[in-house]
Design a protein around this motif. Structure first.
Motif, PDB file in Angstrom:
ATOM      1  N   LYS A 127       7.419  -3.410   1.681  1.00  0.00           N
ATOM      2  CA  LYS A 127       5.970  -3.507   1.866  1.00  0.00           C
ATOM      3  C   LYS A 127       5.261  -3.760   0.541  1.00  0.00           C
ATOM      4  N   SER A 161       4.581   4.452  -0.395  1.00  0.00           N
ATOM      5  CA  SER A 161       4.868   3.018  -0.443  1.00  0.00           C
ATOM      6  C   SER A 161       3.773   2.215  -1.141  1.00  0.00           C
ATOM      7  N   HIS A 162       2.972   2.860  -1.987  1.00  0.00           N
ATOM      8  CA  HIS A 162       1.996   2.101  -2.776  1.00  0.00           C
ATOM      9  C   HIS A 162       1.865   2.717  -4.161  1.00  0.00           C
ATOM     10  N   ASN A 177       1.917  -1.040   0.055  1.00  0.00           N
ATOM     11  CA  ASN A 177       1.330  -0.931   1.387  1.00  0.00           C
ATOM     12  C   ASN A 177      -0.128  -0.503   1.291  1.00  0.00           C
ATOM     13  N   ARG A 179      -2.339  -1.135   3.985  1.00  0.00           N
ATOM     14  CA  ARG A 179      -2.861  -1.397   5.329  1.00  0.00           C
ATOM     15  C   ARG A 179      -3.925  -0.410   5.774  1.00  0.00           C
ATOM     16  N   VAL A 189      -0.878  -5.469   3.200  1.00  0.00           N
ATOM     17  CA  VAL A 189       0.212  -5.337   2.240  1.00  0.00           C
ATOM     18  C   VAL A 189      -0.133  -6.178   1.012  1.00  0.00           C
ATOM     19  N   TRP A 191       1.298  -7.725  -2.260  1.00  0.00           N
ATOM     20  CA  TRP A 191       2.607  -8.045  -2.831  1.00  0.00           C
ATOM     21  C   TRP A 191       2.595  -8.147  -4.345  1.00  0.00           C
TER      22      TRP A 191
END
Length: 385
Positions: A127, A161-162, A177, A179, A189, A191
């Motif tokens: 993610k 996840s970020h 991530n 979202r 997301v 990148w």
């Protein structure tokens, strides 16, 4: 021996992430070991960061040590095994020969910032956790510099996840991530590193929950902002300002603030006692937030823990659900010895760490024979199936 730190750990340990020479959970603080180096650390400890099943230990010297899962390169080191139960030093070649200034751990990845302001990412990034472009989800990478040369990184934080970094001018960039809006608008997301927009104050500190980011300005005005999901009212229950803040932390669903006057503020998720107790105790000096639990070092060098402690990460004294709820659980390890005082605490995913400093002229405490010989510990948590 003066200034020598000894590191202890307790909690979840299925992959050896506690670094205590085996892979069983424990609710008693046990000394962490360095491969080929025993249990005496070569330099003072700066910080500990815990991922899903791996741990990063950053020393004040800029050297990084890791333990736990090595799968997919998440722990910055390549060894011929999937997991290690003792701390290994990461070769400086992993960071271009530089020393590490900041580190953070995600669920299956790690991020480091070196003393020359280079950012390296390691592990899995389905993610965008690696920050090097869409579709790049594995291996180790150096993120190209994306901020002005006159600015430098002053803080780094990661959630599950970020990741966000804070620059010396107060700007914040993030990737991974987003979202739920934890990286600002638009919610998606991310990148590659993207500037967090619409911040109306200079940010100096950041911490991350599972699906939110908590940004704090200078302690005089106490301006702050919660970006992302409002699950558990983590945004809507935030006070207007936090003037005089001294330390902040975030678990997956809760936020913690210590003020210079000794006040303790917390809001967010509380179904496992994550917000602590209403009963006032001695003031906190430093707080460490894990996934669903927290530790605090008090004014008189005591350690208290609270929240979800099923794996032993809050010590003994849990209820039948594995929680320390409505109270502060004091951790009093026998192995510290009278010569040592606790000077730091850290928390990860159901893991807890604390480190001690020896008094001047004192020798390290004598460890029990079973611990000193790295044998299995006599008391272990029975893992739930």
């Amino acid at each position: 021996m003066a200034g020598l730190r000894l590191l202890y750990a307790l909690g979840s340990n299925a992959c050896g992430q506690l670094g205590i020479s085996h892979s069983e959970d424990t609710n008693d603080p046990q000394p962490c070991h360095i491969v080929d180096g025993g249990w005496q650390w070569p330099a003072p400890i700066d910080t500990i960061k815990g991922g899903g099943c791996h741990t990063l230990a950053l020393l004040e010297s800029g050297d990084l040590y890791v333990s736990g899962s090595l799968k997919d390169g998440r722990a910055c080191i390549d060894l011929a095994t999937e997991a290690i139960s003792k701390f290994h030093k990461v070769p400086s070649t992993a960071f271009g020969g530089a020393k590490v200034r900041f580190c953070s751990a995600l669920w299956e990845a790690s991020v480091t910032v070196t003393n020359d302001d280079r950012i390296y990412t390691f592990g899995l990034g389905p993610k965008g956790e690696l920050g090097v472009g869409e579709g790049v989800i594995g291996a180790s990478h150096n993120i190209d510099r994306f901020w002005p040369l006159e600015e430098h990184v002053v803080d780094l934080a990661s959630g599950m996840s970020h990741t966000v970094i804070v620059l010396s001018n107060g700007d914040v960039y993030g990737w991974g991530n987003g979202r739920k809006g934890q990286l600002g608008e638009p919610p998606e997301v991310v990148w590659r590193p993207r500037k967090v927009p619409n911040l109306d104050f200079k940010v100096v500190r950041a911490v991350c929950g599972r699906e939110f980011t908590y940004l704090v300005g200078d302690d005089e005005e106490g301006l702050h902002a919660v970006l992302g999901s409002d699950k558990w009212n983590v945004r809507s229950d935030a006070p207007a300002t936090i003037p005089g803040w001294e330390d902040v932390g975030a678990s997956w669903g809760s936020i913690f603030v210590i003020t210079c006057s000794g006040d303790f503020l917390s809001w967010g998720r509380n179904d496992h006692g994550q917000l602590g107790s209403d009963h006032r105790i001695e003031p906190f000096e430093y707080i460490a937030a894990g996934s669903e639990h927290a530790l605090a070092l008090t004014l008189h060098d005591n350690i208290v823990a609270w929240g979800w402690g099923e794996h032993g990460n809050c010590g003994r004294g849990m209820d039948k659900r594995g929680d320390v709820k409505g109270k502060w659980n004091k951790i009093e390890p026998d192995t510290f010895g009278k010569a040592s005082r606790v000077v730091g605490v850290a928390a990860g995913c159901a893991t807890s760490f604390l480190w001690t400093q020896l008094a001047n002229g004192q020798s390290p405490p004598t460890l029990p024979a079973d611990i000193a010989s790295n044998s299995q510990l006599s008391h272990k948590i029975q893992k739930r199936r």
